[in-house]
Design an enzyme around this catalytic site. Structure first.
Site, PDB file in Angstrom:
ATOM      1  N   ASP A  28      45.669  14.943  66.869  1.00  0.00           N
ATOM      2  CA  ASP A  28      44.373  15.489  67.298  1.00  0.00           C
ATOM      3  C   ASP A  28      44.181  15.170  68.771  1.00  0.00           C
ATOM      4  OD1 ASP A  28      42.677  16.429  64.801  1.00  0.00           O
ATOM      5  OD2 ASP A  28      43.709  14.612  64.171  1.00  0.00           O
TER       6      ASP A  28
ATOM      7  N   ARG B 156      43.807  11.333  70.677  1.00  0.00           N
ATOM      8  CA  ARG B 156      44.642  10.266  70.127  1.00  0.00           C
ATOM      9  C   ARG B 156      45.488   9.571  71.189  1.00  0.00           C
ATOM     10  NH1 ARG B 156      41.198  10.598  66.619  1.00  0.00           N
ATOM     11  NH2 ARG B 156      41.459  11.950  64.811  1.00  0.00           N
TER      12      ARG B 156
ATOM     13  N   ARG C  72      32.726  18.583  71.324  1.00  0.00           N
ATOM     14  CA  ARG C  72      34.032  19.062  70.866  1.00  0.00           C
ATOM     15  C   ARG C  72      34.070  20.594  70.903  1.00  0.00           C
ATOM     16  NH1 ARG C  72      34.865  16.457  65.101  1.00  0.00           N
ATOM     17  NH2 ARG C  72      36.975  17.296  65.381  1.00  0.00           N
TER      18      ARG C  72
ATOM     19  N   LYS D  43      39.832  25.130  64.393  1.00  0.00           N
ATOM     20  CA  LYS D  43      39.119  24.449  63.312  1.00  0.00           C
ATOM     21  C   LYS D  43      37.622  24.487  63.611  1.00  0.00           C
ATOM     22  CE  LYS D  43      39.956  19.933  65.489  1.00  0.00           C
ATOM     23  NZ  LYS D  43      40.694  18.667  65.369  1.00  0.00           N
ATOM     24  N   HIS D  44      36.777  24.337  62.592  1.00  0.00           N
ATOM     25  CA  HIS D  44      37.007  24.081  61.170  1.00  0.00           C
ATOM     26  C   HIS D  44      36.526  25.309  60.424  1.00  0.00           C
ATOM     27  CE1 HIS D  44      36.201  20.263  63.307  1.00  0.00           C
ATOM     28  NE2 HIS D  44      37.087  19.706  62.478  1.00  0.00           N
TER      29      HIS D  44
ATOM     30  N   HIS E 181      33.341  14.178  57.173  1.00  0.00           N
ATOM     31  CA  HIS E 181      34.157  13.011  56.861  1.00  0.00           C
ATOM     32  C   HIS E 181      33.546  12.184  55.731  1.00  0.00           C
ATOM     33  CE1 HIS E 181      35.832  14.019  60.794  1.00  0.00           C
ATOM     34  NE2 HIS E 181      36.890  13.333  60.429  1.00  0.00           N
TER      35      HIS E 181
ATOM     36  N   ASP F 121      41.839  20.460  56.389  1.00  0.00           N
ATOM     37  CA  ASP F 121      41.366  19.275  57.097  1.00  0.00           C
ATOM     38  C   ASP F 121      41.863  18.079  56.281  1.00  0.00           C
ATOM     39  OD1 ASP F 121      40.117  17.658  58.933  1.00  0.00           O
ATOM     40  OD2 ASP F 121      38.149  18.603  58.749  1.00  0.00           O
TER      41      ASP F 121
END
Length: 557
Positions: free
Chosen positions: A152, A160, A221, A251-252, A264, A336
């Site tokens: 990601d 990351r 984002r 995404k998403h 999440h 996901d």
């Protein structure tokens, strides 16, 4: 193309004078094969030779513990054995004939950190060695099919690999810049660096369109709240990444931007009617499909207008009827993360089977790899999961791998280089926005003092940039420049600030006094661009890509 030739093409096969990366396997370095032919046909021919076990493996993209392929700590060995029944990442690849693997890490301000159980990232050299070792493990199997290695790397909060590679400004900042050409160049530069260290799938860009009201979970984002603007930016990012040999993932699906609940931890509800979805959420996904995006990520979202109560990631009505049939998408669909709460209403094996039946081709981060693999294999053998569905999914995955093979892998020398830094600077400079205050000349004069409600790193970068630009930076007194953001609200504001700058979403500026600017990002490039505007060396050409109550998109129209 024979199996070994696909491997060589993905890992080596430079045809444009590009130097081979040291991380490539010896088999790749020994091959001078150039990819050619029709990827779908080549993939179908290869898939026809695979066993059921190999087919199932192609659909799995788990994580693993450890920062090396073959040597990891005793704690990582124990964790890998509990998760996958094998001690090292390389052993996991071999045991399950994996088609892919995800590299993970997290940081304190990362809203997705909860699903990342470990970290695989220390440095660019370490990542390059790890990816090379993982690919060597895959090539050592009879099928000799290389891995998709993903991460990601959205830039901004969800990033990351933070050290040693270019750090672009956030998606929202690129939306503020409003220049798809700059966005494409930035993402191509970033993708080139990812490809050079062995990453060939990026779970980015975020294609969610924000709602008109603040409070959503996606925030910076996203590229913004205008479906047309977001579609243009998403298309540019996809083109840039994939020109560099990195498959993009939008995404998403079908859109997380209007939600205030984090998927999440629970199942968000999309209450829009079908017309609103088509006009407000789907355009970026349609545009990405038209641009040939490699993957679409299905969201853990309750889409009331289509399949009430069922997560979109497990809904054939969403993934087959809408995405495949109505929108015509032919590429890879990936879930996901399956270790997120909405996906854990079923056990790992049952969730894996349901996800594939619903139309997903790749299962990302199953919470228990042993159970997901067994569940799929048992379902194929019992007839519940038709083998043709496995063949269909694996063919899409292998087609993507053949497509990636057509792009030569860059040399490691590009990592952290000037091209990436220049692209980041250009896109950050285009984003800076004045929402209240002067549009030319210095925004603030005399000594300045920088304070921050969040990132001390960003504060340090801005102080250094201001000093380099000729400003006098003091620790006491002076005109206060206040950095705010990350959705913490009006408590972050300073009543004494002469200038308030939003370094994430700009909504809080509606309650601020004085001169108001936004960079939408706290990257070093954004702080350099901000400094130039503050001292009058550059203008602020950006426009807020989201509405801020009581303020214009720019004061410098």
């Amino acid at each position: 193309m024979p199996r070994l030739l696909l491997a060589a093409a993905l890992l080596g096969g430079c045809t444009d004078g590009t130097t081979a990366s040291p991380a490539r396997s010896a088999a790749a370095q020994d091959s001078a094969v150039r990819p050619g032919g029709d990827p779908a046909r080549q993939a179908a021919e290869l898939v026809a030779k695979l066993s059921d076990e190999e087919l199932v493996g192609q659909l799995l993209m788990p994580y693993a513990y450890g920062n090396a392929a073959d040597k990891v700590s005793s704690g990582s060995v124990s964790a890998n054995k509990a998760y996958a029944g094998a001690g090292t990442p390389a052993e996991i690849v071999r045991k399950y004939h994996l088609g892919g693997i995800i590299l993970v890490s997290s940081s304190a301000d990362d809203p997705t950190a909860g699903t990342n159980k470990t970290t695989n990232v220390e440095s660019t050299a370490q990542v390059a060695k790890l990816t090379g070792g993982l690919q060597a493990a895959a090539l050592g199997l009879p099928a000799k099919i290389p891995l998709l290695i993903g991460t990601d790397q959205e830039y901004g909060q969800v990033t990351r690999i933070r050290d040693g590679v270019v750090q672009l400004p956030s998606a929202l900042a690129l939306g503020a810049g409003g220049d798809p050409a700059l966005t494409e160049a930035a993402w191509k530069a970033a993708g080139t660096e990812l490809a050079a260290i062995g990453i060939n799938v990026d779970f980015a860009p975020d294609a969610d369109v924000l709602g008109a009201q603040p409070g959503g979970v996606i925030g910076s984002r996203s590229f913004g709240s205008d479906p047309k603007l977001v579609a243009g930016q998403v298309t540019a990012a996809v083109k840039g990444l994939q020109a560099a040999g990195v498959a993009a993932t939008v995404k998403h699906f079908p859109g997380h931007g209007h939600t205030t609940v984090d998927s999440h931890s629970s199942l968000p509800v999309l209450s829009q009617n079908m017309g609103a979805l088509q006009e407000g959420d789907l355009p970026p996904f349609v545009a990405a499909a038209g641009a040939g995006v490699g993957l679409v990520m299905s969201g853990h979202l309750d889409v009331k207008a289509i399949d009430p109560g069922v997560p979109a990631s497990f809904s054939g009505k969403v993934l087959i009827d809408l995405l495949r049939t109505k929108l015509g998408y032919q590429g890879v669909v990936i879930t996901d993360a399956l270790n997120m709460e909405p996906a854990e209403r079923w056990g790992p094996g049952e969730a894996a089977v349901r996800a594939v039946l619903a139309g997903n081709d790749i299962l990302l981060m199953p919470p228990k790899l042993t159970e997901a693999y067994k569940g799929l294999l048992d379902a194929v053998r019992s007839g519940r999961l038709p083998k043709q569905r496995l063949v269909e999914a694996a063919t899409r995955i292998l087609t993507l791998k053949f497509r990636l093979a057509a792009v030569p892998r860059p040399d490691a020398s590009v990592v952290g280089g000037d091209a990436g830094k220049a692209a980041a600077r250009a896109s950050a400079a285009a984003a800076v926005t004045v929402l209240r205050g002067p549009c030319s000349g210095a925004v603030v004069t005399g000594p300045v003092r920088v304070t921050s409600a969040g990132s001390e790193t960003a504060r340090g970068w801005l102080e250094a940039a201001l000093t380099a630009a000729g400003a006098t930076v003091v620790q006491q007194g002076g005109s206060e420049i206040r950095l705010v953001g990350y959705g913490k609200g009006t408590s972050d504001l300073s009543g004494s600030a002469a200038v308030t700058v939003a370094v994430d979403t700009p909504y809080v500026l509606r309650s601020a006094k004085g001169t108001l600017l936004a960079t939408y990002s706290s990257s070093q490039a954004s702080m350099l661009a901000l400094a130039d505007v503050l001292v009058g060396k550059a203008k602020a050409p950006g426009r807020s890509p989201v509405p801020v109550q009581g303020l214009p998109a720019t004061a410098c129209g």
